[in-house]
Design a protein around this motif. Structure first.
Motif, PDB file in Angstrom:
ATOM      1  N   ASP A  71       0.814  -1.224   0.000  1.00  0.00           N
ATOM      2  CA  ASP A  71       0.000   0.000   0.000  1.00  0.00           C
ATOM      3  C   ASP A  71       0.846   1.271   0.000  1.00  0.00           C
ATOM      4  OD1 ASP A  71       0.929  -0.344   2.551  1.00  0.00           O
ATOM      5  OD2 ASP A  71      -0.995  -0.023   3.554  1.00  0.00           O
ATOM      6  N   LEU A  72       2.181   1.149  -0.065  1.00  0.00           N
ATOM      7  CA  LEU A  72       2.993   2.347  -0.248  1.00  0.00           C
ATOM      8  C   LEU A  72       2.770   2.850  -1.670  1.00  0.00           C
ATOM      9  CD1 LEU A  72       5.169   4.340   0.757  1.00  0.00           C
ATOM     10  CD2 LEU A  72       6.886   2.790  -0.218  1.00  0.00           C
TER      11      LEU A  72
ATOM     12  N   ASP B 190       8.459 -19.880  -2.403  1.00  0.00           N
ATOM     13  CA  ASP B 190       8.333 -21.124  -3.159  1.00  0.00           C
ATOM     14  C   ASP B 190       7.209 -21.996  -2.607  1.00  0.00           C
ATOM     15  OD1 ASP B 190      10.244 -20.855  -5.137  1.00  0.00           O
ATOM     16  OD2 ASP B 190      11.869 -21.628  -3.896  1.00  0.00           O
ATOM     17  N   GLY B 191       6.367 -22.461  -3.516  1.00  0.00           N
ATOM     18  CA  GLY B 191       5.268 -23.339  -3.123  1.00  0.00           C
ATOM     19  C   GLY B 191       3.990 -22.617  -2.800  1.00  0.00           C
ATOM     20  N   GLN B 192       4.021 -21.281  -2.749  1.00  0.00           N
ATOM     21  CA  GLN B 192       2.829 -20.501  -2.452  1.00  0.00           C
ATOM     22  C   GLN B 192       2.197 -19.986  -3.749  1.00  0.00           C
ATOM     23  OE1 GLN B 192       1.604 -20.172   0.778  1.00  0.00           O
ATOM     24  NE2 GLN B 192       3.242 -21.659   1.165  1.00  0.00           N
ATOM     25  N   SER B 193       0.904 -19.728  -3.686  1.00  0.00           N
ATOM     26  CA  SER B 193       0.217 -19.161  -4.837  1.00  0.00           C
ATOM     27  C   SER B 193       0.421 -17.650  -4.866  1.00  0.00           C
ATOM     28  CB  SER B 193      -1.279 -19.492  -4.780  1.00  0.00           C
ATOM     29  OG  SER B 193      -1.856 -18.995  -3.576  1.00  0.00           O
ATOM     30  N   VAL B 194       0.185 -17.064  -6.029  1.00  0.00           N
ATOM     31  CA  VAL B 194       0.323 -15.618  -6.202  1.00  0.00           C
ATOM     32  C   VAL B 194      -0.964 -14.951  -5.733  1.00  0.00           C
ATOM     33  CG1 VAL B 194       0.757 -13.762  -7.842  1.00  0.00           C
ATOM     34  CG2 VAL B 194       1.819 -16.007  -8.186  1.00  0.00           C
ATOM     35  N   ASN B 195      -0.836 -14.056  -4.787  1.00  0.00           N
ATOM     36  CA  ASN B 195      -2.036 -13.386  -4.250  1.00  0.00           C
ATOM     37  C   ASN B 195      -1.617 -12.069  -3.608  1.00  0.00           C
ATOM     38  OD1 ASN B 195      -4.563 -12.724  -3.357  1.00  0.00           O
ATOM     39  ND2 ASN B 195      -4.659 -14.282  -1.751  1.00  0.00           N
ATOM     40  N   ALA B 196      -1.820 -10.974  -4.316  1.00  0.00           N
ATOM     41  CA  ALA B 196      -1.428  -9.656  -3.808  1.00  0.00           C
ATOM     42  C   ALA B 196      -2.423  -8.609  -4.284  1.00  0.00           C
ATOM     43  CB  ALA B 196      -0.032  -9.300  -4.289  1.00  0.00           C
ATOM     44  N   THR B 197      -2.678  -7.634  -3.428  1.00  0.00           N
ATOM     45  CA  THR B 197      -3.550  -6.516  -3.791  1.00  0.00           C
ATOM     46  C   THR B 197      -2.849  -5.203  -3.462  1.00  0.00           C
ATOM     47  OG1 THR B 197      -5.547  -7.813  -3.380  1.00  0.00           O
ATOM     48  CG2 THR B 197      -5.794  -5.420  -3.447  1.00  0.00           C
ATOM     49  N   PHE B 198      -2.699  -4.361  -4.455  1.00  0.00           N
ATOM     50  CA  PHE B 198      -2.060  -3.062  -4.308  1.00  0.00           C
ATOM     51  C   PHE B 198      -3.108  -1.957  -4.364  1.00  0.00           C
ATOM     52  CE2 PHE B 198       0.915  -5.911  -6.327  1.00  0.00           C
ATOM     53  CZ  PHE B 198       2.129  -5.652  -5.722  1.00  0.00           C
ATOM     54  N   THR B 199      -2.873  -0.926  -3.568  1.00  0.00           N
ATOM     55  CA  THR B 199      -3.688   0.290  -3.647  1.00  0.00           C
ATOM     56  C   THR B 199      -2.782   1.444  -4.044  1.00  0.00           C
ATOM     57  OG1 THR B 199      -5.166  -0.505  -1.913  1.00  0.00           O
ATOM     58  CG2 THR B 199      -5.214   1.850  -2.413  1.00  0.00           C
ATOM     59  N   ARG B 200      -3.175   2.160  -5.080  1.00  0.00           N
ATOM     60  CA  ARG B 200      -2.373   3.270  -5.564  1.00  0.00           C
ATOM     61  C   ARG B 200      -3.261   4.495  -5.806  1.00  0.00           C
ATOM     62  NH1 ARG B 200       1.143   0.337  -4.132  1.00  0.00           N
ATOM     63  NH2 ARG B 200       3.039  -0.267  -5.263  1.00  0.00           N
ATOM     64  N   THR B 201      -2.642   5.664  -5.610  1.00  0.00           N
ATOM     65  CA  THR B 201      -3.313   6.939  -5.883  1.00  0.00           C
ATOM     66  C   THR B 201      -2.448   7.754  -6.813  1.00  0.00           C
ATOM     67  OG1 THR B 201      -4.414   6.949  -3.725  1.00  0.00           O
ATOM     68  CG2 THR B 201      -4.236   9.054  -4.886  1.00  0.00           C
ATOM     69  N   VAL B 202      -3.035   8.213  -7.914  1.00  0.00           N
ATOM     70  CA  VAL B 202      -2.300   9.043  -8.865  1.00  0.00           C
ATOM     71  C   VAL B 202      -2.866  10.457  -8.845  1.00  0.00           C
ATOM     72  CG1 VAL B 202      -1.512   7.219 -10.396  1.00  0.00           C
ATOM     73  CG2 VAL B 202      -3.791   8.180 -10.724  1.00  0.00           C
ATOM     74  N   THR B 203      -1.972  11.413  -9.055  1.00  0.00           N
ATOM     75  CA  THR B 203      -2.342  12.830  -9.077  1.00  0.00           C
ATOM     76  C   THR B 203      -2.190  13.364 -10.491  1.00  0.00           C
ATOM     77  OG1 THR B 203      -1.547  13.094  -6.804  1.00  0.00           O
ATOM     78  CG2 THR B 203      -1.874  15.108  -8.101  1.00  0.00           C
ATOM     79  N   ASN B 204      -3.208  14.050 -10.963  1.00  0.00           N
ATOM     80  CA  ASN B 204      -3.177  14.634 -12.297  1.00  0.00           C
ATOM     81  C   ASN B 204      -2.313  15.892 -12.289  1.00  0.00           C
ATOM     82  OD1 ASN B 204      -3.770  15.359 -14.952  1.00  0.00           O
ATOM     83  ND2 ASN B 204      -5.634  16.448 -14.367  1.00  0.00           N
ATOM     84  N   VAL B 205      -1.262  15.912 -13.095  1.00  0.00           N
ATOM     85  CA  VAL B 205      -0.375  17.084 -13.170  1.00  0.00           C
ATOM     86  C   VAL B 205      -0.323  17.636 -14.590  1.00  0.00           C
ATOM     87  CG1 VAL B 205       1.058  16.398 -11.208  1.00  0.00           C
ATOM     88  CG2 VAL B 205       1.639  15.590 -13.511  1.00  0.00           C
ATOM     89  N   ALA B 206      -1.298  17.237 -15.417  1.00  0.00           N
ATOM     90  CA  ALA B 206      -1.302  17.696 -16.814  1.00  0.00           C
ATOM     91  C   ALA B 206      -2.596  18.446 -17.115  1.00  0.00           C
ATOM     92  CB  ALA B 206      -1.107  16.503 -17.751  1.00  0.00           C
ATOM     93  N   SER B 207      -3.356  17.969 -18.073  1.00  0.00           N
ATOM     94  CA  SER B 207      -4.559  18.674 -18.527  1.00  0.00           C
ATOM     95  C   SER B 207      -5.666  18.617 -17.485  1.00  0.00           C
ATOM     96  CB  SER B 207      -5.056  18.065 -19.840  1.00  0.00           C
ATOM     97  OG  SER B 207      -4.051  18.077 -20.819  1.00  0.00           O
ATOM     98  N   ALA B 208      -6.422  19.708 -17.388  1.00  0.00           N
ATOM     99  CA  ALA B 208      -7.504  19.784 -16.408  1.00  0.00           C
ATOM    100  C   ALA B 208      -8.579  18.739 -16.681  1.00  0.00           C
ATOM    101  CB  ALA B 208      -8.115  21.182 -16.403  1.00  0.00           C
ATOM    102  N   ASN B 209      -8.922  18.548 -17.933  1.00  0.00           N
ATOM    103  CA  ASN B 209      -9.943  17.572 -18.305  1.00  0.00           C
ATOM    104  C   ASN B 209      -9.282  16.451 -19.106  1.00  0.00           C
ATOM    105  OD1 ASN B 209     -12.540  18.910 -17.402  1.00  0.00           O
ATOM    106  ND2 ASN B 209     -11.653  20.527 -18.680  1.00  0.00           N
ATOM    107  N   SER B 210      -9.169  15.294 -18.484  1.00  0.00           N
ATOM    108  CA  SER B 210      -8.517  14.173 -19.140  1.00  0.00           C
ATOM    109  C   SER B 210      -9.058  12.860 -18.602  1.00  0.00           C
ATOM    110  CB  SER B 210      -6.997  14.234 -18.941  1.00  0.00           C
ATOM    111  OG  SER B 210      -6.683  14.272 -17.560  1.00  0.00           O
ATOM    112  N   THR B 211      -8.988  11.858 -19.436  1.00  0.00           N
ATOM    113  CA  THR B 211      -9.418  10.517 -19.052  1.00  0.00           C
ATOM    114  C   THR B 211      -8.327   9.519 -19.433  1.00  0.00           C
ATOM    115  OG1 THR B 211     -11.771  11.033 -19.336  1.00  0.00           O
ATOM    116  CG2 THR B 211     -11.140   8.713 -19.374  1.00  0.00           C
ATOM    117  N   TYR B 212      -7.906   8.740 -18.460  1.00  0.00           N
ATOM    118  CA  TYR B 212      -6.874   7.736 -18.664  1.00  0.00           C
ATOM    119  C   TYR B 212      -7.504   6.342 -18.622  1.00  0.00           C
ATOM    120  CZ  TYR B 212      -3.251  11.274 -17.879  1.00  0.00           C
ATOM    121  OH  TYR B 212      -2.434  12.375 -17.974  1.00  0.00           O
TER     122      TYR B 212
END
Length: 623
Positions: free
Chosen positions: A493-494, A505-527
């Protein structure tokens, strides 16, 4: 240049500064000064001059190393000011006390970016790491610290400067290499790699193998002799001859001491052949197979002769690739934080040099030069530092994390729409070698979105890593810092610009990330998001679209990574990319296996994390 900015509070110790070099301090808490050193900020070995000029040197026409690589040289940000804080000393290294004192002064003086071409080979818990502590305090004051990843590659898990609030820089090549060819008497020509300025004018000289000319009377045998160690060679047998040496690294003063004319170096370790070194005599490095062929010629020819041609520059069509010496991941302290962060040019870099320092490092080298060609993550670090300064100049209010994010999410591959120039076919270690990719100065100034992080975020990260209130205070220096109520756990969560999943080794893949992005470009934009990942790993991003109406607006998304049980699998590399039609915001996502029980949440036992760790009060310059 105009006078320093009004905010500047720096000083110059035992030296006269000007409007370019506006600060120069030196630190030596132990009071020990080698006879080779100056009791001042002056540079006696060339390292500081080289790194400073790489970051911010002014434009110089006709720069070269004694005619090699001649052209116009310039630092990354030639109009930036330079403040020097000398904490390392020839033969003595760099002490923790001096490093921390320099950080305090640099922050108080008003620096904008800190470039640190030094580090420890033994990563320590952050509360015992002077660079990590100093960089944390710099981050609190809005100053990004850029640091070398280290020169212990290509061995895995060797990267240093692992704190997530630092920009950790690997070293890669440019499209120029230095070639000095060997010509034998039978007409065979072998290309060698060296920064060789000595001219033999095509004249051939007798050839000998070092193993045949040992100085037995001096107590030396075959091993010392074939490595051409000082005092190991019989001067009666090699005077005026070119000597074939079998060695890993060295300045070959042993050949000079025995009155040898030149040296051909055949490396027994093939991966080191990418480093062009300078020697105190005509010399070049050839591949092991070519060295074997030259040795065969010497042994089967009655009067073997040859010559070494003066160096020249050739175009390297394989560039960029990560240098063999550049330290690799995975991160030994925090496996889910990808290190190094980024790569930049660090192989065969021409930059300014101290006129009192030997260009080859040999005491027998009397040449005096204004420019030198050397390699190391010390050389790549100031390239990245210059990019950070460039971004900071255009966006003075951006946080260190925002600047770092802009550099990491806009590598050269962004220009080519995901065609990452750091080709994994050239780099077996993939992201463990080059992190998020190769620096792209222009794109970094307009990243579109950034992954920001604050002091509070890093404190939360440290608490999750098992730091307690006491150890936390050793890093933050704040009496009210606390880990109360925070349960140790994974670092997912960093708000980091990369994504790492370490699977036992021997474990399944299981991870959840939380991320926050800040818009530093155009005022109206969709990513909109695009995910690339091997089919064995499933990646879900939610939401798949982020819409912004204002600059500075923030949006949060989650990344869920899942997959079957894994055992002894190579790194699985993928990407998470946000695009709005103008910007390409690219983050690597890696999944890799580690040995069972190697994960721990205690910063006191780094040896239990990835199997390595030690405390040290001394640091080394990375070159």
């Amino acid at each position: 240049m105009s006078p320093p900015p009004a905010k500047w509070k720096g000083k110059c110790h035992n030296i006269t500064c000007n409007n370019k070099i506006i600060g120069a301090r030196y630190y030596n808490s132990e009071g020990l000064y080698p006879t080779t050193e100056f009791k001042s900020p002056r540079d006696a070995i060339g390292h500081g001059t080289h790194t400073s000029s790489t970051a911010a040197g002014r434009e110089v026409d006709g720069a070269s190393f004694l005619g090699l690589a001649k052209g116009t040289a310039t630092g990354g940000v030639p109009n930036a000011r330079i403040a020097v804080y000398k904490v390392c000393w020839d033969m003595l290294g760099c002490s923790n006390a001096d490093i921390l004192a320099a950080f305090d002064d640099a922050i108080a003086d008003g620096v904008d970016i800190l470039s640190m071409s030094l580090g420890s080979d033994d990563p320590q818990p952050f509360f015992d790491d002077a660079l990590a502590i100093g960089a944390f305090h710099a981050m609190k004051h809005g100053v990004l610290s850029s640091a070398s990843a280290g020169n212990s590659g290509p061995s895995p898990a060797t990267a240093s400067n692992l704190a997530p609030w630092m920009l950790t820089v690997a070293a890669s090549s440019m499209d120029r290499k230095f070639i000095s060819q060997v010509v034998l008497g039978n007409g065979e020509i072998y290309p060698g790699i060296a920064v060789n300025s000595f001219k033999l004018n095509g004249t051939s000289f007798p050839l000998v193998w070092a193993g045949d000319v040992a100085n037995y009377s001096g107590g030396n045998g075959l091993l010392n002799a074939k490595n051409c160690l000082p005092g190991s060679l019989n001067s009666n047998k090699i005077a005026g001859k070119i000597v074939l040496c079998n060695s890993v690294l060295g300045d070959y003063t042993g050949v000079v001491m025995a009155n040898g004319l030149g040296a051909i170096v055949s490396f027994p370790i093939p991966f080191l052949i990418d480093i062009a070194l300078s020697y105190p005599l005509p010399a070049t490095q050839v591949k092991t197979g070519d060295g074997d062929a030259i040795l065969e010629y010497i042994r089967t020819t009655e009067n073997p002769i040859g010559t070494i041609l003066v160096g020249e520059t050739w175009k390297d069509i394989m560039a960029p690739y990560v240098a063999s010496f550049s330290s690799r991941g995975p991160n030994r302290l925090n496996p889910e934080i990808l290190k190094p962060d980024i790569t930049a040019p660090g192989l065969d870099i021409l930059a300014a040099w101290s006129p009192v320092a030997s260009p080859s490092g040999s005491p027998f080298d009397t040449r005096k030069v204004k420019f030198n060609v050397i390699s190391g993550t010390s050389m790549s670090c100031p390239h990245a530092s210059a990019v950070a300064a460039y971004v900071k100049a255009l966006h003075p209010n951006w946080s260190p994390a925002a600047i770092k994010s802009a550099i990491m999410t806009t590598d050269i591959g962004s220009i080519c729409v995901l065609a990452n120039v750091m080709d994994p076919r050239k780099n077996d270690d993939h992201e463990f070698a080059y992190g998020a990719g190769h620096v792209n100065p222009l794109a970094a100034t307009n990243p579109g979105l950034v992954y920001n992080a604050s002091e509070a975020d890093y404190i939360h990260f440290l608490c999750k890593q098992g730091y307690n209130t006491s150890t936390l205070k050793q890093i933050t220096g704040e009496s009210n810092a606390s880990c109360d109520g925070i349960v140790p756990g994974r670092a997912w969560d960093l708000n980091y610009p990369t994504f790492g999943v370490a699977v036992e080794d021997g474990q399944s893949v299981n991870a959840t990330f939380t991320r926050t992005v800040t818009n530093v470009a155009s005022a109206n934009s969709t990513y909109r998001v695009t995910v690339q990942m091997p089919s064995s790993v499933n990646v879900e991003v939610h939401p798949k679209e982020l819409s912004f109406s204002t600059v500075g607006e923030k949006k949060t998304f989650t990344v869920k990574v899942s997959g079957p049980k894994m055992v002894e699998q190579p790194i699985q590399s993928g990407t998470i990319v946000w695009k709005d039609g103008v910007h390409v915001v690219r983050s690597p996502l890696i999944v890799y296996t580690i040995t069972p029980n190697s994960m721990t949440t205690s910063p006191f036992r780094p040896t239990e994390r990835i199997g390595f760790g030690a405390n040290s009060n001394n640091w080394n310059m990375h070159f």
